[in-house]
Design an enzyme around this catalytic site. Structure first.
Site, short mmCIF file in Angstrom:
data_model
loop_
_atom_site.label_atom_id
_atom_site.label_comp_id
_atom_site.label_asym_id
_atom_site.label_seq_id
_atom_site.Cartn_x
_atom_site.Cartn_y
_atom_site.Cartn_z
N CYS A 73 0.84 -1.20 0.00
CA CYS A 73 0.00 0.00 0.00
C CYS A 73 0.88 1.25 0.00
CB CYS A 73 -0.91 0.00 1.23
SG CYS A 73 -1.99 1.45 1.32
N PRO A 74 0.82 2.07 -1.05
CA PRO A 74 1.63 3.29 -1.06
C PRO A 74 1.19 4.31 -0.02
CG PRO A 74 0.13 3.25 -2.94
CD PRO A 74 0.04 1.90 -2.29
#
Length: 324
Positions: A164-165
Protein backbone atom coordinates in the site's frame (compact mmCIF):
# COMPACT_ATOMS: atom_id res chain seq x y z
CA UNK A 1 46.05 -10.03 -16.19
CA UNK A 2 42.52 -9.46 -14.84
CA UNK A 3 40.73 -6.23 -15.49
CA UNK A 4 38.00 -5.22 -13.06
CA UNK A 5 35.51 -2.70 -14.32
CA UNK A 6 34.79 -0.20 -11.59
CA UNK A 7 32.09 2.39 -11.63
CA UNK A 8 33.40 5.95 -11.32
CA UNK A 9 32.97 7.54 -7.92
CA UNK A 10 30.62 10.16 -9.29
CA UNK A 11 28.38 7.46 -10.79
CA UNK A 12 28.36 5.55 -7.52
CA UNK A 13 27.33 8.72 -5.70
CA UNK A 14 24.63 9.37 -8.28
CA UNK A 15 23.32 5.85 -7.86
CA UNK A 16 23.20 6.34 -4.11
CA UNK A 17 21.43 9.67 -4.52
CA UNK A 18 18.82 8.11 -6.80
CA UNK A 19 18.23 5.32 -4.31
CA UNK A 20 17.58 7.76 -1.48
CA UNK A 21 15.45 9.99 -3.73
CA UNK A 22 13.24 7.03 -4.59
CA UNK A 23 12.96 6.08 -0.92
CA UNK A 24 12.05 9.66 -0.05
CA UNK A 25 9.43 9.81 -2.84
CA UNK A 26 7.69 6.76 -1.37
CA UNK A 27 6.84 8.86 1.69
CA UNK A 28 4.96 11.47 -0.39
CA UNK A 29 1.53 9.75 -0.07
CA UNK A 30 2.00 9.45 3.71
CA UNK A 31 3.02 13.11 3.96
CA UNK A 32 0.00 14.05 1.86
CA UNK A 33 -2.36 12.27 4.26
CA UNK A 34 -0.67 13.79 7.30
CA UNK A 35 -0.92 17.26 5.74
CA UNK A 36 -4.66 16.78 5.18
CA UNK A 37 -5.06 15.56 8.78
CA UNK A 38 -3.08 18.51 10.16
CA UNK A 39 -5.17 20.99 8.18
CA UNK A 40 -8.42 19.25 9.20
CA UNK A 41 -7.34 19.52 12.84
CA UNK A 42 -6.90 23.28 12.48
CA UNK A 43 -10.16 23.67 10.55
CA UNK A 44 -12.20 21.58 12.99
CA UNK A 45 -10.72 22.62 16.35
CA UNK A 46 -10.00 26.29 15.69
CA UNK A 47 -12.34 27.41 12.90
CA UNK A 48 -15.34 25.22 13.76
CA UNK A 49 -15.28 24.51 17.49
CA UNK A 50 -13.62 27.64 18.91
CA UNK A 51 -14.76 30.30 16.45
CA UNK A 52 -18.10 29.04 15.10
CA UNK A 53 -19.83 26.81 17.67
CA UNK A 54 -21.56 29.06 20.25
CA UNK A 55 -22.48 26.56 22.96
CA UNK A 56 -19.69 25.75 25.42
CA UNK A 57 -21.21 22.32 26.08
CA UNK A 58 -21.29 21.56 22.35
CA UNK A 59 -17.67 22.67 22.02
CA UNK A 60 -16.59 20.34 24.82
CA UNK A 61 -18.51 17.35 23.47
CA UNK A 62 -17.35 17.96 19.92
CA UNK A 63 -13.71 18.20 21.00
CA UNK A 64 -13.80 15.12 23.25
CA UNK A 65 -15.20 12.78 20.61
CA UNK A 66 -13.12 14.38 17.88
CA UNK A 67 -9.86 13.77 19.73
CA UNK A 68 -10.90 10.21 20.58
CA UNK A 69 -11.56 9.34 16.94
CA UNK A 70 -8.43 11.16 15.78
CA UNK A 71 -6.23 9.39 18.35
CA UNK A 72 -7.45 5.92 17.39
CA UNK A 73 -7.05 6.73 13.70
CA UNK A 74 -3.48 8.01 14.11
CA UNK A 75 -2.52 5.14 16.43
CA UNK A 76 -3.70 2.52 13.91
CA UNK A 77 -2.06 4.45 11.05
CA UNK A 78 1.28 4.58 12.90
CA UNK A 79 1.16 0.85 13.62
CA UNK A 80 0.37 0.05 9.98
CA UNK A 81 3.27 2.13 8.72
CA UNK A 82 6.00 1.21 11.18
CA UNK A 83 5.27 -2.45 11.95
CA UNK A 84 7.97 -4.60 10.35
CA UNK A 85 6.83 -6.90 7.55
CA UNK A 86 6.78 -10.63 8.21
CA UNK A 87 9.98 -12.04 6.75
CA UNK A 88 10.58 -15.64 5.70
CA UNK A 89 12.56 -17.61 8.36
CA UNK A 90 16.04 -18.86 7.57
CA UNK A 91 14.95 -22.50 7.48
CA UNK A 92 13.11 -21.74 4.20
CA UNK A 93 16.26 -20.34 2.57
CA UNK A 94 17.98 -22.60 0.03
CA UNK A 95 21.62 -23.35 1.05
CA UNK A 96 24.36 -22.49 -1.43
CA UNK A 97 25.01 -26.17 -2.18
CA UNK A 98 21.36 -26.82 -3.11
CA UNK A 99 21.22 -23.58 -5.09
CA UNK A 100 24.23 -24.67 -7.13
CA UNK A 101 22.49 -27.98 -7.83
CA UNK A 102 19.43 -26.03 -9.00
CA UNK A 103 21.57 -24.02 -11.39
CA UNK A 104 23.24 -27.17 -12.72
CA UNK A 105 19.98 -29.09 -13.08
CA UNK A 106 19.40 -30.16 -16.67
CA UNK A 107 15.61 -30.34 -16.55
CA UNK A 108 12.64 -28.83 -14.69
CA UNK A 109 11.93 -32.27 -13.22
CA UNK A 110 15.38 -32.37 -11.65
CA UNK A 111 14.89 -28.89 -10.21
CA UNK A 112 11.51 -29.93 -8.87
CA UNK A 113 13.03 -32.98 -7.18
CA UNK A 114 15.72 -30.85 -5.49
CA UNK A 115 13.14 -28.41 -4.14
CA UNK A 116 10.81 -31.16 -2.96
CA UNK A 117 13.65 -32.92 -1.19
CA UNK A 118 14.65 -29.72 0.60
CA UNK A 119 11.07 -28.79 1.58
CA UNK A 120 9.80 -32.22 2.64
CA UNK A 121 10.00 -31.29 6.35
CA UNK A 122 8.47 -27.83 5.89
CA UNK A 123 4.77 -27.42 6.84
CA UNK A 124 3.60 -26.29 3.40
CA UNK A 125 0.16 -27.08 2.02
CA UNK A 126 0.20 -24.75 -1.01
CA UNK A 127 1.81 -25.53 -4.35
CA UNK A 128 2.24 -23.54 -7.55
CA UNK A 129 0.06 -23.79 -10.63
CA UNK A 130 2.09 -26.80 -11.85
CA UNK A 131 1.69 -28.64 -8.55
CA UNK A 132 5.34 -28.04 -7.60
CA UNK A 133 6.89 -26.45 -4.52
CA UNK A 134 6.45 -22.67 -4.42
CA UNK A 135 9.94 -21.26 -4.85
CA UNK A 136 11.20 -17.67 -5.14
CA UNK A 137 14.34 -17.44 -7.27
CA UNK A 138 14.91 -13.79 -6.23
CA UNK A 139 15.02 -14.59 -2.50
CA UNK A 140 16.30 -18.16 -3.04
CA UNK A 141 13.75 -19.55 -0.62
CA UNK A 142 10.76 -21.84 -0.43
CA UNK A 143 7.67 -19.70 -0.02
CA UNK A 144 5.63 -20.48 3.11
CA UNK A 145 1.88 -20.82 2.61
CA UNK A 146 0.27 -17.50 1.65
CA UNK A 147 3.64 -15.76 1.31
CA UNK A 148 4.44 -13.82 -1.86
CA UNK A 149 7.33 -11.79 -3.21
CA UNK A 150 6.83 -8.03 -3.02
CA UNK A 151 8.67 -6.23 -5.80
CA UNK A 152 8.56 -2.94 -3.87
CA UNK A 153 9.97 -4.37 -0.63
CA UNK A 154 12.32 -6.60 -2.62
CA UNK A 155 11.64 -9.75 -0.57
CA UNK A 156 9.07 -12.42 0.21
CA UNK A 157 6.46 -11.34 2.76
CA UNK A 158 4.42 -13.61 5.05
CA UNK A 159 0.69 -13.69 4.26
CA UNK A 160 1.06 -10.78 1.89
CA UNK A 161 -2.15 -8.89 1.13
CA UNK A 162 -0.80 -6.03 -0.99
CA UNK A 163 1.75 -3.24 -0.94
CA UNK A 164 0.00 0.00 0.00
CA UNK A 165 1.63 3.29 -1.06
CA UNK A 166 -0.59 5.23 1.39
CA UNK A 167 1.21 3.56 4.31
CA UNK A 168 4.53 3.00 2.49
CA UNK A 169 4.54 -0.57 3.72
CA UNK A 170 3.44 -4.05 2.80
CA UNK A 171 0.10 -5.04 4.30
CA UNK A 172 0.81 -8.55 5.52
CA UNK A 173 0.49 -10.93 8.46
CA UNK A 174 2.19 -8.59 10.94
CA UNK A 175 0.09 -5.47 10.33
CA UNK A 176 -3.12 -6.64 8.65
CA UNK A 177 -5.14 -6.05 11.82
CA UNK A 178 -3.68 -2.55 12.11
CA UNK A 179 -4.50 -1.83 8.47
CA UNK A 180 -8.16 -2.77 8.91
CA UNK A 181 -8.40 -0.70 12.10
CA UNK A 182 -6.75 2.19 10.26
CA UNK A 183 -9.43 2.00 7.55
CA UNK A 184 -12.20 1.69 10.15
CA UNK A 185 -11.05 4.54 12.37
CA UNK A 186 -10.27 6.76 9.36
CA UNK A 187 -13.82 6.15 8.14
CA UNK A 188 -15.20 6.90 11.61
CA UNK A 189 -13.13 10.10 11.74
CA UNK A 190 -14.44 11.26 8.36
CA UNK A 191 -18.06 10.44 9.24
CA UNK A 192 -17.81 12.22 12.59
CA UNK A 193 -16.29 15.35 11.04
CA UNK A 194 -18.83 15.39 8.20
CA UNK A 195 -21.87 14.90 10.46
CA UNK A 196 -20.84 17.49 13.05
CA UNK A 197 -19.88 20.00 10.35
CA UNK A 198 -23.10 19.42 8.38
CA UNK A 199 -25.32 21.99 10.25
CA UNK A 200 -22.67 24.69 9.72
CA UNK A 201 -22.24 23.69 6.07
CA UNK A 202 -26.01 24.14 5.64
CA UNK A 203 -25.79 27.50 7.40
CA UNK A 204 -23.02 28.53 4.99
CA UNK A 205 -25.14 27.38 2.05
CA UNK A 206 -28.06 29.50 3.31
CA UNK A 207 -25.82 32.53 3.80
CA UNK A 208 -26.12 32.50 7.59
CA UNK A 209 -22.42 31.79 8.26
CA UNK A 210 -20.07 34.76 8.04
CA UNK A 211 -16.30 35.25 8.31
CA UNK A 212 -13.29 33.84 6.49
CA UNK A 213 -13.46 30.65 8.61
CA UNK A 214 -16.61 29.58 6.76
CA UNK A 215 -14.47 28.49 3.79
CA UNK A 216 -12.46 26.16 6.03
CA UNK A 217 -15.72 24.61 7.21
CA UNK A 218 -16.94 24.29 3.62
CA UNK A 219 -13.79 22.46 2.48
CA UNK A 220 -13.65 20.45 5.70
CA UNK A 221 -17.10 19.02 4.99
CA UNK A 222 -16.32 18.24 1.34
CA UNK A 223 -12.94 16.61 2.13
CA UNK A 224 -14.47 14.49 4.92
CA UNK A 225 -17.28 13.30 2.64
CA UNK A 226 -14.90 12.61 -0.25
CA UNK A 227 -12.48 10.55 1.84
CA UNK A 228 -15.37 8.85 3.64
CA UNK A 229 -16.90 7.66 0.36
CA UNK A 230 -13.55 6.26 -0.84
CA UNK A 231 -12.88 4.55 2.51
CA UNK A 232 -16.26 2.87 2.99
CA UNK A 233 -15.92 0.58 -0.02
CA UNK A 234 -12.33 -0.36 0.85
CA UNK A 235 -13.18 -0.99 4.50
CA UNK A 236 -16.21 -3.14 3.63
CA UNK A 237 -14.16 -5.11 1.11
CA UNK A 238 -11.49 -5.97 3.69
CA UNK A 239 -14.17 -6.86 6.25
CA UNK A 240 -15.47 -9.32 3.67
CA UNK A 241 -11.96 -10.72 3.14
CA UNK A 242 -11.54 -11.20 6.90
CA UNK A 243 -14.87 -13.04 7.11
CA UNK A 244 -13.73 -15.37 4.29
CA UNK A 245 -10.12 -15.65 5.55
CA UNK A 246 -8.63 -14.49 2.26
CA UNK A 247 -6.08 -11.91 1.25
CA UNK A 248 -6.46 -9.50 -1.66
CA UNK A 249 -4.08 -11.66 -3.70
CA UNK A 250 -6.07 -14.81 -2.86
CA UNK A 251 -9.28 -13.05 -3.90
CA UNK A 252 -7.78 -12.57 -7.40
CA UNK A 253 -6.26 -16.06 -7.53
CA UNK A 254 -7.40 -18.77 -5.16
CA UNK A 255 -4.63 -20.62 -3.28
CA UNK A 256 -3.65 -23.90 -4.88
CA UNK A 257 -3.50 -27.06 -2.79
CA UNK A 258 -2.50 -30.57 -3.80
CA UNK A 259 -6.07 -31.19 -4.90
CA UNK A 260 -6.26 -27.97 -6.93
CA UNK A 261 -7.53 -24.44 -6.36
CA UNK A 262 -9.69 -23.88 -3.29
CA UNK A 263 -10.75 -20.34 -2.38
CA UNK A 264 -12.16 -21.65 0.92
CA UNK A 265 -9.03 -23.64 1.81
CA UNK A 266 -8.15 -21.47 4.82
CA UNK A 267 -11.70 -20.58 5.86
CA UNK A 268 -12.58 -21.85 9.35
CA UNK A 269 -15.99 -20.21 9.77
CA UNK A 270 -16.70 -16.49 10.13
CA UNK A 271 -16.01 -16.21 13.86
CA UNK A 272 -12.75 -18.21 13.73
CA UNK A 273 -11.69 -16.29 10.63
CA UNK A 274 -12.23 -13.05 12.53
CA UNK A 275 -10.28 -14.34 15.53
CA UNK A 276 -7.36 -15.36 13.33
CA UNK A 277 -6.82 -11.68 12.49
CA UNK A 278 -8.05 -9.96 15.67
CA UNK A 279 -7.18 -12.58 18.27
CA UNK A 280 -9.19 -14.39 20.92
CA UNK A 281 -9.25 -11.58 23.51
CA UNK A 282 -12.32 -9.36 22.90
CA UNK A 283 -10.90 -6.59 25.12
CA UNK A 284 -8.20 -5.77 22.57
CA UNK A 285 -9.99 -6.60 19.33
CA UNK A 286 -10.36 -2.95 18.36
CA UNK A 287 -7.11 -1.64 19.81
CA UNK A 288 -4.10 -1.31 17.48
CA UNK A 289 -2.01 -3.78 19.48
CA UNK A 290 -0.72 -7.14 18.30
CA UNK A 291 -3.22 -9.93 18.88
CA UNK A 292 -3.41 -11.92 15.62
CA UNK A 293 -3.22 -15.69 16.05
CA UNK A 294 -0.47 -17.83 14.56
CA UNK A 295 3.05 -17.18 13.32
CA UNK A 296 2.40 -16.22 9.70
CA UNK A 297 3.99 -19.47 8.47
CA UNK A 298 1.49 -22.23 9.28
CA UNK A 299 -2.25 -21.69 8.94
CA UNK A 300 -5.07 -24.01 9.98
CA UNK A 301 -6.97 -25.50 7.05
CA UNK A 302 -10.67 -26.07 6.75
CA UNK A 303 -11.97 -29.58 7.41
CA UNK A 304 -11.94 -30.65 3.77
CA UNK A 305 -8.32 -29.62 3.24
CA UNK A 306 -7.27 -31.12 6.59
CA UNK A 307 -8.64 -34.52 5.58
CA UNK A 308 -7.03 -34.29 2.14
CA UNK A 309 -3.70 -33.15 3.58
CA UNK A 310 -3.61 -35.99 6.11
CA UNK A 311 -4.74 -38.68 3.66
CA UNK A 312 -2.18 -37.66 1.06
CA UNK A 313 0.56 -37.52 3.69
CA UNK A 314 -0.32 -41.01 4.92
CA UNK A 315 -0.40 -42.30 1.33
CA UNK A 316 3.02 -40.76 0.67
CA UNK A 317 4.39 -42.34 3.84
CA UNK A 318 3.09 -45.77 2.81
CA UNK A 319 4.64 -45.43 -0.63
CA UNK A 320 8.00 -44.45 0.85
CA UNK A 321 7.81 -47.39 3.28
CA UNK A 322 7.05 -49.82 0.42
CA UNK A 323 9.88 -48.42 -1.69
CA UNK A 324 12.22 -48.68 1.30
Amino acid sequence: MKFVLKMPLASQNNKGSCFWCIKAMKWVPVLFIMTIVAWSYYAYVVKLCFLTVDSILSQILYLIFYHLSLSMFLWAYWQTIFTEIGRVPLKYKIPDSDHEQLLRAESPEEQRHILEEFSKNLPNANVNINGAVRYCDKCRCIKPDRAHHCSVCGECVLKMDHHCPWVNNCVSFTNYKFFILFLGYALLYCLYVALTALPYFIAFWNGDLQGIGRFHILFLFFVAVMFGISLISLFCYHCYLVSENRTTLEAFRAPIFRTGEDKHGFSLGRYDNFCEVFGDNPRIWFLPVKSSLGNGIEFPLNLHQQRTYRSMDSTQNRLEANIG
